[in-house]
Scaffold this motif. Structure first.
Motif, PDB file in Angstrom:
ATOM      1  N   ASP A  76       1.695  19.070 -26.031  1.00  0.00           N
ATOM      2  CA  ASP A  76       0.934  17.973 -26.736  1.00  0.00           C
ATOM      3  C   ASP A  76       2.057  17.244 -27.837  1.00  0.00           C
ATOM      4  O   ASP A  76       1.809  17.101 -29.030  1.00  0.00           O
ATOM      5  N   GLY A  77       3.225  16.947 -27.297  1.00  0.00           N
ATOM      6  CA  GLY A  77       4.128  16.117 -28.184  1.00  0.00           C
ATOM      7  C   GLY A  77       4.965  17.304 -29.128  1.00  0.00           C
ATOM      8  O   GLY A  77       5.914  16.670 -29.532  1.00  0.00           O
ATOM      9  N   GLU A  78       4.495  18.603 -29.153  1.00  0.00           N
ATOM     10  CA  GLU A  78       5.228  19.462 -30.161  1.00  0.00           C
ATOM     11  C   GLU A  78       6.239  20.444 -29.410  1.00  0.00           C
ATOM     12  O   GLU A  78       6.060  20.707 -28.251  1.00  0.00           O
ATOM     13  N   HIS A  79       7.429  20.383 -30.061  1.00  0.00           N
ATOM     14  CA  HIS A  79       8.417  21.375 -29.520  1.00  0.00           C
ATOM     15  C   HIS A  79       7.838  22.990 -30.078  1.00  0.00           C
ATOM     16  O   HIS A  79       7.501  23.178 -31.237  1.00  0.00           O
ATOM     17  N   ARG A  80       7.713  23.861 -28.982  1.00  0.00           N
ATOM     18  CA  ARG A  80       7.004  25.134 -29.063  1.00  0.00           C
ATOM     19  C   ARG A  80       7.860  26.122 -28.490  1.00  0.00           C
ATOM     20  O   ARG A  80       8.766  25.896 -27.741  1.00  0.00           O
ATOM     21  N   VAL A  81       7.911  27.257 -29.452  1.00  0.00           N
ATOM     22  CA  VAL A  81       8.378  28.413 -28.835  1.00  0.00           C
ATOM     23  C   VAL A  81       7.246  29.650 -29.080  1.00  0.00           C
ATOM     24  O   VAL A  81       6.807  30.092 -29.960  1.00  0.00           O
ATOM     25  N   ASP A  82       6.924  30.032 -27.488  1.00  0.00           N
ATOM     26  CA  ASP A  82       5.957  30.956 -27.520  1.00  0.00           C
ATOM     27  C   ASP A  82       6.280  32.253 -26.868  1.00  0.00           C
ATOM     28  O   ASP A  82       7.159  32.089 -25.980  1.00  0.00           O
ATOM     29  N   ASP A  83       5.650  33.174 -27.051  1.00  0.00           N
ATOM     30  CA  ASP A  83       5.993  34.546 -26.484  1.00  0.00           C
ATOM     31  C   ASP A  83       5.178  34.449 -25.075  1.00  0.00           C
ATOM     32  O   ASP A  83       3.919  34.123 -25.076  1.00  0.00           O
ATOM     33  N   VAL A  84       5.813  34.581 -24.148  1.00  0.00           N
ATOM     34  CA  VAL A  84       5.057  34.543 -22.712  1.00  0.00           C
ATOM     35  C   VAL A  84       5.336  35.637 -21.870  1.00  0.00           C
ATOM     36  O   VAL A  84       6.506  36.293 -21.819  1.00  0.00           O
ATOM     37  N   PHE A  85       4.451  36.488 -21.092  1.00  0.00           N
ATOM     38  CA  PHE A  85       4.773  37.237 -20.245  1.00  0.00           C
ATOM     39  C   PHE A  85       5.621  37.000 -18.969  1.00  0.00           C
ATOM     40  O   PHE A  85       5.122  35.915 -18.406  1.00  0.00           O
ATOM     41  N   TRP A  86       6.641  37.953 -18.812  1.00  0.00           N
ATOM     42  CA  TRP A  86       7.535  37.875 -17.849  1.00  0.00           C
ATOM     43  C   TRP A  86       6.957  38.045 -16.474  1.00  0.00           C
ATOM     44  O   TRP A  86       6.999  39.579 -16.157  1.00  0.00           O
ATOM     45  N   SER A  87       6.392  37.627 -15.720  1.00  0.00           N
ATOM     46  CA  SER A  87       5.591  37.947 -14.358  1.00  0.00           C
ATOM     47  C   SER A  87       4.612  37.051 -14.157  1.00  0.00           C
ATOM     48  O   SER A  87       3.946  36.799 -15.195  1.00  0.00           O
ATOM     49  N   TYR A  88       4.404  36.298 -12.865  1.00  0.00           N
ATOM     50  CA  TYR A  88       3.278  35.327 -12.848  1.00  0.00           C
ATOM     51  C   TYR A  88       2.562  35.729 -11.415  1.00  0.00           C
ATOM     52  O   TYR A  88       3.091  35.808 -10.587  1.00  0.00           O
ATOM     53  N   ARG A  89       1.193  35.570 -11.507  1.00  0.00           N
ATOM     54  CA  ARG A  89       0.210  35.212 -10.334  1.00  0.00           C
ATOM     55  C   ARG A  89      -1.006  34.760 -10.820  1.00  0.00           C
ATOM     56  O   ARG A  89      -1.648  35.315 -11.713  1.00  0.00           O
ATOM     57  N   PRO A  90      -1.345  33.534 -10.145  1.00  0.00           N
ATOM     58  CA  PRO A  90      -2.805  32.905 -10.516  1.00  0.00           C
ATOM     59  C   PRO A  90      -3.600  33.955 -10.190  1.00  0.00           C
ATOM     60  O   PRO A  90      -3.654  34.614  -9.071  1.00  0.00           O
TER      61      PRO A  90
END
Length: 228
Positions: free
Chosen positions: A48-62
């Protein structure tokens, strides 16, 4: 592939180096020299136009892929145009900052870890794809993967694949919402930092333990007391 990386500076440090002094932080992750899959790590992205730094889980599967496709930690650059990755390539581009990453050589049971980093010791900006939304059934729904490509040059004797690393200017362009998925794909293909910009050295086998941490495990093996 990339199965561990060295992220031994704070998220705020990396954001400042990246030029994001205005970044909005939702990150409580501390520095680590041994970031492992299944942990939360700070990821830079634009929302949304903001520069963000977020903690995200390293591993992915929808969620829809559960029971059909394994959870993954990397995404092959040559497959980013597929339907599996198309949504994230459009709306989920991220950057994972790091000091280096680890690869292993040798026979199973006797593998030697190596620390790979820029020769100029500048931070690495690793291309990532992520689902920045909430998860409903498991954490991997809202996880991230690192984008990898074929290794080239002298890096083949360490591993046949490596994460795609960009300089800060190109990494910022990767994050731009104005970039179409096709343009982002072309950028990833042609703007990666060249193999000759990297160097590597052996490190302690302590890094094999995902719970091991501390600056000593990222030092050259010759600077350490033992290999255990």
């Amino acid at each position: 592939m990339c199965g561990r990386f060295d992220q031994s500076q704070t998220a705020r440090h990396y954001a400042n180096v990246f030029g994001w002094t205005d970044a909005v932080f939702d990150s409580e992750s501390g520095p680590t020299t041994n970031a492992a899959p299944g942990t939360y790590r700070p990821v830079l992205h634009v929302q949304d136009g903001e520069h963000r730094v977020d903690d995200v889980f390293w591993s992915y599967r929808p969620r829809w892929a559960e029971g059909k496709i394994p959870i993954t930690i990397n995404a092959r650059l040559e497959k980013l145009g597929s339907s599996y990755w198309s949504r994230l390539l459009k709306n989920g581009r991220g950057i994972v900052p790091a000091e280096g990453w680890y690869e292993w050589t040798g026979e199973k049971g006797h593998k030697q870890p190596w620390h790979i980093h820029r020769k100029d010791h500048e931070p690495l900006f690793l291309l990532a794809l992520a689902n920045f939304g909430p998860f409903e059934e498991n954490r991997a729904e809202a996880g991230f993967v690192l984008v990898t490509d074929d290794a080239s040059g002298g890096m083949l004797d360490i591993h046949d694949r490596r994460p795609v690393v960009m300089n800060a200017e190109d990494a910022a362009l990767w994050l731009s919402p104005a970039l179409t998925p096709q343009q982002a794909l072309e950028l990833a293909r042609h703007a990666a930092v060249a193999a000759e910009s990297f160097d590597w050295y052996k490190v302690s086998k302590k890094v094999n333990n995902a719970s091991a941490d501390g600056p000593q495990i990222a030092r050259p093996l010759d600077d350490q007391d033992d290999e255990a």
